[in-house]
Design a protein around this motif. Structure first.
Motif, PDB file in Angstrom:
ATOM      1  N   ASP A   1      -2.593   1.197  -4.803  1.00  0.00           N
ATOM      2  CA  ASP A   1      -1.740   1.566  -3.674  1.00  0.00           C
ATOM      3  C   ASP A   1      -0.279   1.485  -4.102  1.00  0.00           C
ATOM      4  OD1 ASP A   1      -0.626   2.133  -1.251  1.00  0.00           O
ATOM      5  OD2 ASP A   1      -1.747   0.639  -0.109  1.00  0.00           O
TER       6      ASP A   1
ATOM      7  N   PHE B   1       7.988  -1.386  -0.616  1.00  0.00           N
ATOM      8  CA  PHE B   1       8.426  -2.771  -0.514  1.00  0.00           C
ATOM      9  C   PHE B   1       9.727  -2.983  -1.281  1.00  0.00           C
ATOM     10  CE2 PHE B   1       8.728  -6.992  -2.409  1.00  0.00           C
ATOM     11  CZ  PHE B   1       8.730  -7.788  -1.275  1.00  0.00           C
TER      12      PHE B   1
ATOM     13  N   LYS C   1       2.306 -10.568  -2.395  1.00  0.00           N
ATOM     14  CA  LYS C   1       2.048  -9.543  -3.412  1.00  0.00           C
ATOM     15  C   LYS C   1       3.179  -9.507  -4.440  1.00  0.00           C
ATOM     16  CE  LYS C   1       1.129  -4.609  -4.004  1.00  0.00           C
ATOM     17  NZ  LYS C   1       2.101  -4.498  -5.104  1.00  0.00           N
TER      18      LYS C   1
ATOM     19  N   GLU D   1      -3.423  -5.043  -5.614  1.00  0.00           N
ATOM     20  CA  GLU D   1      -3.259  -4.260  -4.399  1.00  0.00           C
ATOM     21  C   GLU D   1      -2.974  -5.204  -3.225  1.00  0.00           C
ATOM     22  OE1 GLU D   1      -6.600  -2.044  -3.062  1.00  0.00           O
ATOM     23  OE2 GLU D   1      -7.986  -3.723  -3.096  1.00  0.00           O
ATOM     24  N   PRO D   2      -2.442  -4.682  -2.108  1.00  0.00           N
ATOM     25  CA  PRO D   2      -2.049  -5.552  -0.995  1.00  0.00           C
ATOM     26  C   PRO D   2      -3.159  -6.460  -0.484  1.00  0.00           C
ATOM     27  CG  PRO D   2      -1.166  -3.344  -0.668  1.00  0.00           C
ATOM     28  CD  PRO D   2      -2.061  -3.275  -1.871  1.00  0.00           C
TER      29      PRO D   2
ATOM     30  N   ALA E   1      -2.616  -3.370   4.438  1.00  0.00           N
ATOM     31  CA  ALA E   1      -3.579  -3.714   3.378  1.00  0.00           C
ATOM     32  C   ALA E   1      -4.859  -2.932   3.642  1.00  0.00           C
ATOM     33  CB  ALA E   1      -3.833  -5.218   3.365  1.00  0.00           C
TER      34      ALA E   1
ATOM     35  N   PHE F   1       2.720   1.349  -1.418  1.00  0.00           N
ATOM     36  CA  PHE F   1       3.043   0.061  -0.810  1.00  0.00           C
ATOM     37  C   PHE F   1       4.097  -0.659  -1.653  1.00  0.00           C
ATOM     38  CE2 PHE F   1       2.704  -4.426  -0.014  1.00  0.00           C
ATOM     39  CZ  PHE F   1       2.292  -4.573   1.297  1.00  0.00           C
ATOM     40  N   THR F   2       3.856  -0.698  -2.963  1.00  0.00           N
ATOM     41  CA  THR F   2       4.765  -1.407  -3.865  1.00  0.00           C
ATOM     42  C   THR F   2       6.149  -0.766  -3.881  1.00  0.00           C
ATOM     43  OG1 THR F   2       2.864  -1.978  -5.239  1.00  0.00           O
ATOM     44  CG2 THR F   2       5.041  -2.240  -6.230  1.00  0.00           C
TER      45      THR F   2
ATOM     46  N   ILE G   1       1.822 -10.983   3.590  1.00  0.00           N
ATOM     47  CA  ILE G   1       1.082 -10.248   2.562  1.00  0.00           C
ATOM     48  C   ILE G   1       2.052  -9.628   1.555  1.00  0.00           C
ATOM     49  CG2 ILE G   1      -0.398  -8.242   2.120  1.00  0.00           C
ATOM     50  CD1 ILE G   1      -1.663  -8.768   4.892  1.00  0.00           C
ATOM     51  N   ALA G   2       3.105  -8.978   2.065  1.00  0.00           N
ATOM     52  CA  ALA G   2       4.063  -8.303   1.189  1.00  0.00           C
ATOM     53  C   ALA G   2       4.778  -9.296   0.273  1.00  0.00           C
ATOM     54  CB  ALA G   2       5.078  -7.528   2.030  1.00  0.00           C
TER      55      ALA G   2
ATOM     56  N   GLU H   1       1.695  -9.231   8.053  1.00  0.00           N
ATOM     57  CA  GLU H   1       2.077  -8.165   7.122  1.00  0.00           C
ATOM     58  C   GLU H   1       3.197  -8.618   6.183  1.00  0.00           C
ATOM     59  OE1 GLU H   1       0.390  -4.808   7.224  1.00  0.00           O
ATOM     60  OE2 GLU H   1      -0.822  -6.438   8.056  1.00  0.00           O
TER      61      GLU H   1
END
Length: 462
Positions: free
Chosen positions: A402, A409, A355, A366-367, A318, A405-406, A351-352, A348
């Motif tokens: 970001d 994931f 999100k 965003e994360p 993040a 990140f997406t 967070i993922a 982490e």
């Protein structure tokens, strides 16, 4: 002779005057040094308003009436609330019609957390796609008023994008210092497009801050990080706008991501000021959530009683909150204590997952924004937040800040090769990777039916 920054004492239309005050020793200087630090003790400065006096109902009515005005100031979700801000003459105002961000209901996330009333204030729908715009319009306008040609910031991404945009609109030059290899290219592309001189330094965010502080002492460059009290004043308007959207009925909880801690400080400052002015009758509890790998404030509160903060080398995907030595930690501690809020940390994987769950409500972020939902889950589990209470999450950045990140994931390789790789297995049910199929109707129908079956199984499990 050192170029100093003027402190505005202009009488407003309602006869209010703004002054600066040190948050530690209480000194009230007539002007601010270039690094916006107190010259007596070296701590941060903030604005206060010693002669505030308003009719709360009249003020609310005036702000509401401005929503139909065609004036650029009134169309801004920051400048519309200018009675509660230090005065800056209109000819120096730089605005991109920031603020005016939506408050969304979050029914899926409410079901996941077991909270009856859950909403999200999405600051990612500002002009440059993050909450930074609300503070930047005000601070950049202050730089313009002081006739600076150059403005500068150290950034993990969002600040640089915002500063570069407002500098360009104000016909000023901007300098961005970012940590090499530790920033989202989606954010960096914005500052490049807005014309900033962008320097990637071989250090972390806190190292960039150190270089910036040395720079502003030697060159006529205006510092636009959140130590600048004008930034905090602009950012506090998100709380004013939020309460207006709620009909001036405060929620029980507001949850904010914790990075450099300027945003939580600003929101808390606004809540305390609104209570003082009788715009609201009670305070929400403001809570702050950090990533486990960038949690110096969490450790300060939980392990050291908030007596000191020990800097750390921050490490989290993040990136917006990858900060190991937050400048505004004392301000954040003060509002945490004043509102009876809590501080939490999340991993982490948490967070993922959060999100993706926010995304499933049709609201991308965003994360760093997702730590709010991840933190809410823990605050519910601990009993700090009850099922019948109302909660507002502050989402700080847009999902396209970001995109890597997406994508990683949903492909399933976000945490590959990290200590969290095994734990990441719990997120597989939320992953939606693209399917590569033959170009046939039968293949598409089979995929559709497979998706429907999977959804039915999920619903049955619930």
């Amino acid at each position: 002779m050192e170029h100093r920054l003027p402190i505005t004492q202009t009488t407003q239309s309602v006869e209010t005057i703004s002054r600066l005050r040190c948050i530690s020793c209480g000194a009230t200087p007539d002007s601010a040094a270039r690094n916006f630090r107190c010259e007596n003790c070296g701590d941060l400065l903030e604005f206060f308003f010693p002669e505030w006096s308003f009719d709360a109902a009249a003020l609310k009515s005036q702000w509401l009436n401005r929503r139909t005005s065609l004036s650029p100031l009134d169309q801004s979700g920051v400048w519309r609330f200018r009675e509660l801000l230090p005065h800056i003459p209109e000819e120096h105002v730089i605005t991109l019609r920031e603020g005016n961000t939506p408050l969304y209901g979050m029914p899926r996330c409410a079901g996941i957390t077991g909270v009856e009333s859950l909403q999200a204030k999405h600051q990612g729908l500002n002009p440059t796609a993050s909450f930074k715009d609300t503070g930047m319009t005000f601070a950049a306008s202050s730089a313009h008023q002081s006739k600076f040609r150059w403005v500068a910031c150290a950034s993990t991404g969002n600040t640089s994008a915002s500063m570069a945009a407002y500098a360009a609109r104000g016909n000023m030059h901007s300098l961005v210092l970012i940590p090499e290899g530790k920033i989202s290219w989606g954010k960096l592309s914005q500052s490049l497009d807005y014309g900033a001189l962008t320097c990637q330094l071989r250090t972390d965010f806190d190292g960039c801050v150190r270089i910036l502080n040395e720079l502003v002492r030697q060159k006529p460059v205006y510092l636009l990080n959140s130590v600048n009290p004008y930034r905090i004043e602009g950012q506090k308007t998100v709380a004013i706008e939020l309460l207006e959207q709620l009909g001036w009925e405060p929620p029980d909880h507001i949850i904010v991501p914790g990075g450099n801690l300027g945003n939580s400080s600003a929101i808390g400052k606004a809540l305390l000021e609104m209570l003082e002015l009788k715009l609201i009758s009670r305070l929400p509890k403001l809570s702050i959530v950090q990533a486990h790998g960038a949690n110096p404030f969490y450790r300060s509160v939980r392990e050291l009683g908030g007596k000191k903060l020990e800097p750390m080398t921050a490490d989290t995907l993040a990136s917006a909150i990858r900060i190991g030595n937050p400048a505004s930690w004392k301000k954040a501690l003060r509002v945490l204590q004043a509102t009876g809020g809590e501080v939490e940390e999340v991993t982490e994987v948490e967070i993922a997952v959060a999100k993706a769950e926010i995304g499933a409500d049709g609201i991308g972020c965003e994360p760093a924004s997702a730590v709010t939902l991840a933190g809410l889950k823990k605050l519910r589990k601990s009993g700090f937040v009850n099922a019948g209470e109302s909660v507002v999450l502050i989402l700080t950045g847009h999902v396209l800040k970001d995109p890597d990140f997406t994508i990683k994931f949903h492909r399933g390789d976000l945490l590959t090769g990290t200590p969290d790789e095994t734990a990441a297995a719990e997120a597989r049910a939320l992953q939606r990777p693209p399917l590569v199929l033959d170009a046939s109707l039968a293949a598409v129908i089979a995929a559709l039916e497979g998706a429907e079956k999977a959804e039915d199984n999920i619903c049955a499990d619930r």
